[in-house]
Structure formats: C-alpha cells, structure tokens
Write an enzyme that holds these catalytic residues in place. Structure first.
Site, PDB file in Angstrom:
ATOM      1  N   HIS A  13       0.808  -1.229   0.000  1.00  0.00           N
ATOM      2  CA  HIS A  13       0.000   0.000   0.000  1.00  0.00           C
ATOM      3  C   HIS A  13       0.834   1.269   0.000  1.00  0.00           C
ATOM      4  O   HIS A  13       0.332   2.343   0.335  1.00  0.00           O
ATOM      5  CB  HIS A  13      -0.944  -0.006   1.208  1.00  0.00           C
ATOM      6  CG  HIS A  13      -1.963  -1.114   1.149  1.00  0.00           C
ATOM      7  ND1 HIS A  13      -2.569  -1.621   2.269  1.00  0.00           N
ATOM      8  CD2 HIS A  13      -2.467  -1.813   0.114  1.00  0.00           C
ATOM      9  CE1 HIS A  13      -3.413  -2.586   1.929  1.00  0.00           C
ATOM     10  NE2 HIS A  13      -3.365  -2.728   0.613  1.00  0.00           N
ATOM     11  N   CYS A  17       5.130  20.471  -5.617  1.00  0.00           N
ATOM     12  CA  CYS A  17       6.305  19.907  -6.287  1.00  0.00           C
ATOM     13  C   CYS A  17       7.327  21.019  -6.557  1.00  0.00           C
ATOM     14  O   CYS A  17       6.970  22.076  -7.103  1.00  0.00           O
ATOM     15  CB  CYS A  17       5.866  19.268  -7.613  1.00  0.00           C
ATOM     16  SG  CYS A  17       7.230  18.651  -8.595  1.00  0.00           S
TER      17      CYS A  17
HETATM   18  C1  BV8 Z   1      -8.722  -1.906  -5.103  1.00  0.00           C
HETATM   19  C2  BV8 Z   1      -2.914   2.942   2.502  1.00  0.00           C
HETATM   20  C3  BV8 Z   1      -9.402  -2.076  -7.378  1.00  0.00           C
HETATM   21  C4  BV8 Z   1      -3.475   4.292   2.792  1.00  0.00           C
HETATM   22  C5  BV8 Z   1      -4.749   1.352   2.695  1.00  0.00           C
HETATM   23  C6  BV8 Z   1     -16.298  -4.715  -0.825  1.00  0.00           C
HETATM   24  C7  BV8 Z   1     -15.790  -5.980  -0.625  1.00  0.00           C
HETATM   25  C8  BV8 Z   1     -14.454  -6.278  -0.863  1.00  0.00           C
HETATM   26  C9  BV8 Z   1     -13.586  -5.291  -1.303  1.00  0.00           C
HETATM   27  C10 BV8 Z   1     -14.083  -4.037  -1.489  1.00  0.00           C
HETATM   28  C11 BV8 Z   1     -15.419  -3.725  -1.268  1.00  0.00           C
HETATM   29  N1  BV8 Z   1     -15.597  -2.422  -1.534  1.00  0.00           N
HETATM   30  C12 BV8 Z   1     -14.416  -1.893  -1.942  1.00  0.00           C
HETATM   31  C13 BV8 Z   1     -13.497  -2.867  -1.926  1.00  0.00           C
HETATM   32  C14 BV8 Z   1     -12.072  -2.755  -2.278  1.00  0.00           C
HETATM   33  C15 BV8 Z   1     -11.265  -2.096  -1.147  1.00  0.00           C
HETATM   34  C16 BV8 Z   1     -11.468  -2.824   0.156  1.00  0.00           C
HETATM   35  O1  BV8 Z   1     -10.908  -3.862   0.372  1.00  0.00           O
HETATM   36  N2  BV8 Z   1     -12.275  -2.227   1.049  1.00  0.00           N
HETATM   37  C17 BV8 Z   1     -12.526  -2.862   2.331  1.00  0.00           C
HETATM   38  C18 BV8 Z   1     -12.431  -1.829   3.454  1.00  0.00           C
HETATM   39  C19 BV8 Z   1     -13.907  -3.493   2.277  1.00  0.00           C
HETATM   40  N3  BV8 Z   1      -9.905  -2.204  -1.578  1.00  0.00           N
HETATM   41  C20 BV8 Z   1      -9.355  -1.244  -2.333  1.00  0.00           C
HETATM   42  O2  BV8 Z   1      -9.930  -0.216  -2.643  1.00  0.00           O
HETATM   43  C21 BV8 Z   1      -7.972  -1.525  -2.854  1.00  0.00           C
HETATM   44  N4  BV8 Z   1      -7.929  -1.254  -4.258  1.00  0.00           N
HETATM   45  O3  BV8 Z   1      -9.485  -2.782  -4.791  1.00  0.00           O
HETATM   46  O4  BV8 Z   1      -8.585  -1.437  -6.377  1.00  0.00           O
HETATM   47  C22 BV8 Z   1      -8.930  -1.579  -8.692  1.00  0.00           C
HETATM   48  C23 BV8 Z   1      -8.283  -2.471  -9.534  1.00  0.00           C
HETATM   49  C24 BV8 Z   1      -7.852  -2.023 -10.783  1.00  0.00           C
HETATM   50  C25 BV8 Z   1      -8.060  -0.686 -11.172  1.00  0.00           C
HETATM   51  C26 BV8 Z   1      -8.693   0.204 -10.287  1.00  0.00           C
HETATM   52  C27 BV8 Z   1      -9.133  -0.231  -9.042  1.00  0.00           C
HETATM   53  C28 BV8 Z   1      -6.950  -0.626  -2.193  1.00  0.00           C
HETATM   54  C29 BV8 Z   1      -6.918  -0.886  -0.709  1.00  0.00           C
HETATM   55  C30 BV8 Z   1      -5.756  -0.111  -0.075  1.00  0.00           C
HETATM   56  C31 BV8 Z   1      -6.286   0.953   0.847  1.00  0.00           C
HETATM   57  N5  BV8 Z   1      -5.178   1.624   1.510  1.00  0.00           N
HETATM   58  N6  BV8 Z   1      -3.682   1.937   3.231  1.00  0.00           N
HETATM   59  C32 BV8 Z   1      -3.166   4.742   4.199  1.00  0.00           C
HETATM   60  O5  BV8 Z   1      -2.594   3.969   4.994  1.00  0.00           O
HETATM   61  O6  BV8 Z   1      -3.491   5.896   4.500  1.00  0.00           O
HETATM   62  S1  BV8 Z   1      -5.533   0.146   3.569  1.00  0.00           S
HETATM   63  C33 BV8 Z   1      -5.290   0.290   5.228  1.00  0.00           C
HETATM   64  O7  BV8 Z   1      -5.968  -0.844   5.785  1.00  0.00           O
HETATM   65  C34 BV8 Z   1      -3.867   0.147   5.725  1.00  0.00           C
HETATM   66  O8  BV8 Z   1      -2.911  -0.129   4.738  1.00  0.00           O
HETATM   67  C35 BV8 Z   1      -4.004  -1.060   6.656  1.00  0.00           C
HETATM   68  O9  BV8 Z   1      -2.836  -1.740   6.827  1.00  0.00           O
HETATM   69  C36 BV8 Z   1      -4.981  -1.828   5.884  1.00  0.00           C
HETATM   70  C37 BV8 Z   1      -5.581  -3.064   6.390  1.00  0.00           C
HETATM   71  O10 BV8 Z   1      -5.934  -2.868   7.714  1.00  0.00           O
HETATM   72  P1  BV8 Z   1      -5.108  -3.707   8.795  1.00  0.00           P
HETATM   73  O11 BV8 Z   1      -3.667  -3.550   8.513  1.00  0.00           O
HETATM   74  O12 BV8 Z   1      -5.641  -5.069   8.825  1.00  0.00           O
HETATM   75  O13 BV8 Z   1      -5.405  -2.876  10.086  1.00  0.00           O
HETATM   76  P2  BV8 Z   1      -6.719  -2.957  10.995  1.00  0.00           P
HETATM   77  O14 BV8 Z   1      -6.674  -1.802  11.922  1.00  0.00           O
HETATM   78  O15 BV8 Z   1      -7.908  -3.184  10.140  1.00  0.00           O
HETATM   79  O16 BV8 Z   1      -6.500  -4.304  11.833  1.00  0.00           O
HETATM   80  C38 BV8 Z   1      -5.462  -4.368  12.808  1.00  0.00           C
HETATM   81  C39 BV8 Z   1      -5.447  -5.791  13.298  1.00  0.00           C
HETATM   82  O17 BV8 Z   1      -4.377  -5.937  14.226  1.00  0.00           O
HETATM   83  C40 BV8 Z   1      -6.719  -6.198  14.030  1.00  0.00           C
HETATM   84  O18 BV8 Z   1      -7.111  -7.487  13.574  1.00  0.00           O
HETATM   85  C41 BV8 Z   1      -6.285  -6.237  15.500  1.00  0.00           C
HETATM   86  O19 BV8 Z   1      -6.990  -7.254  16.205  1.00  0.00           O
HETATM   87  C42 BV8 Z   1      -4.832  -6.598  15.375  1.00  0.00           C
HETATM   88  N7  BV8 Z   1      -3.967  -6.137  16.458  1.00  0.00           N
HETATM   89  C43 BV8 Z   1      -4.055  -4.980  17.161  1.00  0.00           C
HETATM   90  N8  BV8 Z   1      -3.016  -4.910  18.026  1.00  0.00           N
HETATM   91  C44 BV8 Z   1      -2.262  -6.023  17.838  1.00  0.00           C
HETATM   92  C45 BV8 Z   1      -2.862  -6.798  16.831  1.00  0.00           C
HETATM   93  N9  BV8 Z   1      -2.337  -7.970  16.418  1.00  0.00           N
HETATM   94  C46 BV8 Z   1      -1.202  -8.387  16.992  1.00  0.00           C
HETATM   95  N10 BV8 Z   1      -0.560  -7.692  17.971  1.00  0.00           N
HETATM   96  C47 BV8 Z   1      -1.068  -6.517  18.411  1.00  0.00           C
HETATM   97  N11 BV8 Z   1      -0.423  -5.858  19.385  1.00  0.00           N
END
Ligand code: BV8
Length: 269
Positions: free
Chosen positions: A122, A151
C-alpha cells in the site's frame, strides 16, 4: 508440549522445517510501537471516515484535510520505534533460507527494524508523488511547512505515495506478493483484520497452495477459520518467543543429526 505463551511444539516444529516463509503484516504489528491501527476501539478510522480521507476523490475535494491527516500520522510515526515484533521478523532472515515481508503498512517500520526483502503493498507514508509529473521521491518534511505541499519541479500539488481505496495496488508489488504466497512453505499473518482486498486474499492463496499458515493477532479474524491456526496475543510478545522456540528446535535437530537440520540448510559447497 505448550510453551509459556501457549505456542504448541508441533507448530514450532512445522515452522522449523520451512525453508521459505512469508510474513504478511497489517497495522497490528505496529500497534505496540504506538502507531494507531485502522479499526478496533482506538483505530484511526474510528475518528475519521475512510471515504473522507483515503480516496482520490477526498483528496480532490479537500487536499488540505487529507494532507493534515497524513501530517498527523507522520508526526506519530516519526516519534515511535520498531517494537520487538518488528525486530523478531527482521531476525528471521538468519533462521530461514528465504524470508519475504509483505506488508500493508505504510509506516516504514519493517525497514527501520532491519528487514530486507520487503514488499509494500500500500505504498509508504514517507514518500510523495507529484500529481502532474507522477514522479515519486522521499518526502520526510514533518510537520509540513506548507499544506498542501507543492512539487519543487513544476509547482503542482504533491500527494502521499500510498494506495487509496479504489486505487489499484502497485503491479510489481502485488505480483511479487502473489508469487511468494503461491510458493512459500509457511506464512505468518500478523496483526491484520483481513478486511482490505486484494491484500487479505494472500493468506488464502498461500493456504490453497499448500503453505502452513499461522495467524498472530489479539483477536480472531474472518480468515481464522480458513487457515491452520491462530495464536492469540500481541505480536511484540509472541513473535520473539516463536523465533526463540524455532531457533532452539533447529539447534536440537542439528545436535541430534550432527548436520544442519530443519531451517537454514547450509549448502555443502
Ligand atoms: C482496489 C494505505 C481495485 C493508505 C490502505 C467490498 C468488498 C471487498 C472489497 C471491497 C469492497 N468495496 C471496496 C473494496 C475494495 C477495497 C477494500 O478492500 N475495502 C474494504 C475496506 C472493504 N480495496 C481497495 O480499494 C484496494 N484497491 O481494490 O482497487 C482496482 C483495480 C484495478 C483498477 C482500479 C481499481 C486498495 C486498498 C488499499 C487501501 N489503503 N492503506 C493509508 O494507509 O493511509 S488500507 C489500510 O488498511 C492500511 O494499509 C491497513 O494496513 C490496511 C488493512 O488494515 P489492517 O492492517 O488489517 O489494520 P486494521 O486496523 O484493520 O486491523 C489491525 C489488526 O491488528 C486487528 O485485527 C487487531 O486485532 C490486530 N492487532 C491490534 N493490536 C495487535 C494486533 N495484532 C497483533 N498484535 C497486536 N499488538
């Protein structure tokens, strides 16, 4: 046999026999460094709506708001250090023949911890991209002196070099991550809610291709029932102990067979 933190010995031995391993990480691996996660009770998104901040449309609508959110996050990240979980992942290169870190995180903490073979799915919050020339470069000014930053070559607005929702992942990064997911012997899935696609499909790709897939998380996730096992706990606590157990297991098998057994086979040449 179960270790003090509940890590089963058979899991240790199974990982100990892996030659190539992928460590797939999410925001949870950085939580113990003090970087807020995205979801969960104190997650970044709780205070903000993803659609309001991490999309091209949001940036076009209000670049100052989006940049102020990234400036806020960059200031948090600039004040933290990699935690023992990041360090243990970096040390795995001395234990396994091939280690690839595939991260969803943009904080750069795996690199600072010393991991080498990193795939950033990402992007990276410490790089910026010119919205006109599309040039990408290191951009570490923190806090920002101007918002939005411009820029220096053409005066156009810069954007963070991260992947926003609705944007495709960098082709080379995604192809590399898919390739290693298909070919690895084992995958550790660390600190991800497994909600963001296509990244969240990688553990299932690994499992489908015969890898031993172990999740490390403080909670169960939507993929917990689809992979081999979940170790519940903090990554910063579990990963160092897991690495110690695997290393001890490898030493024991070397002593027993008098040769390099288990992981990190040394070629005979
Ligand atoms: C794309 C960068 C297509 C920016 C990020 C419906 C269904 C399925 C998919 C979709 C949908 N609607 C839309 C979509 C697609 C969408 C998507 O997946 N949405 C989700 C929310 C439903 N995806 C996209 O849009 C992607 N692109 O599909 O493009 C396309 C193809 C061709 C041409 C054009 C288009 C792009 C997705 C990228 C988004 N950008 N980040 C920024 O950071 O500002 S994502 C963002 O979420 C971060 O990168 C983050 O890392 C990522 C995932 O979250 P997690 O890392 O899992 O973090 P989270 O907080 O959720 O969870 C933390 C976990 O850690 C928890 O489980 C917790 O229990 C655990 N934890 C906490 N503490 C600890 C721990 N574990 C261990 N030890 C600890 N101490």
């Amino acid at each position: 046999m179960i270790s003090t933190s509940g890590i089963p010995q058979d899991l240790v031995e199974r990982l100990g026999h892996a030659s190539s391993i992928v460590v797939f990480t999410g925001a949870g691996v950085s939580a113990e460094s003090g970087v807020p996660t995205f979801r969960g009770q104190d997650g970044l998104w709780q205070k903000y709506n993803a659609e309001d901040l991490a999309t091209w449309q949001a940036f076009e609508r209000d670049p100052r708001l989006v940049w102020s959110w990234y400036d806020y996050r960059r200031q948090i990240i600039s004040g933290v250090d990699p935690n023992p979980g990041h360090a243990a992942i970096a040390k795995m290169a001395a234990v396994f023949d091939n280690v690839t870190v595939v991260t969803q995180n943009v904080d750069g903490l795996h690199d600072r911890a010393g991991s080498k073979n990193i795939v950033e799915l990402h992007g990276n919050i410490w790089r910026a991209r010119c919205t006109r020339e599309l040039t990408v470069f290191d951009f570490r000014e923190c806090p920002l002196s101007e918002n939005p930053p411009l820029c220096k070559e053409c005066g156009s607005m810069l954007r963070p070099d991260v992947v926003w929702y609705g944007e495709p992942l960098p082709m080379d990064a995604y192809e590399r991550s898919h390739e290693v997911a298909c070919t690895c012997d084992a995958m550790l899935v660390v600190g991800t809610s497994a909600q963001v696609r296509p990244a969240a499909t990688l553990p299932l790709v690994a499992k489908h291709n015969g890898a031993f897939v172990v999740e490390i998380n403080t909670h169960y996730t939507p993929i917990s029932a689809l992979i081999d096992t979940t170790l519940i706990g903090g990554a910063g606590e579990i990963l160092p102990e897991l690495l110690d157990l695997i290393s001890a297991c490898s030493d024991d098998s070397e002593d027993a067979s008098g040769t390099a057994g288990g992981v990190k086979e040394h070629s005979g040449v």
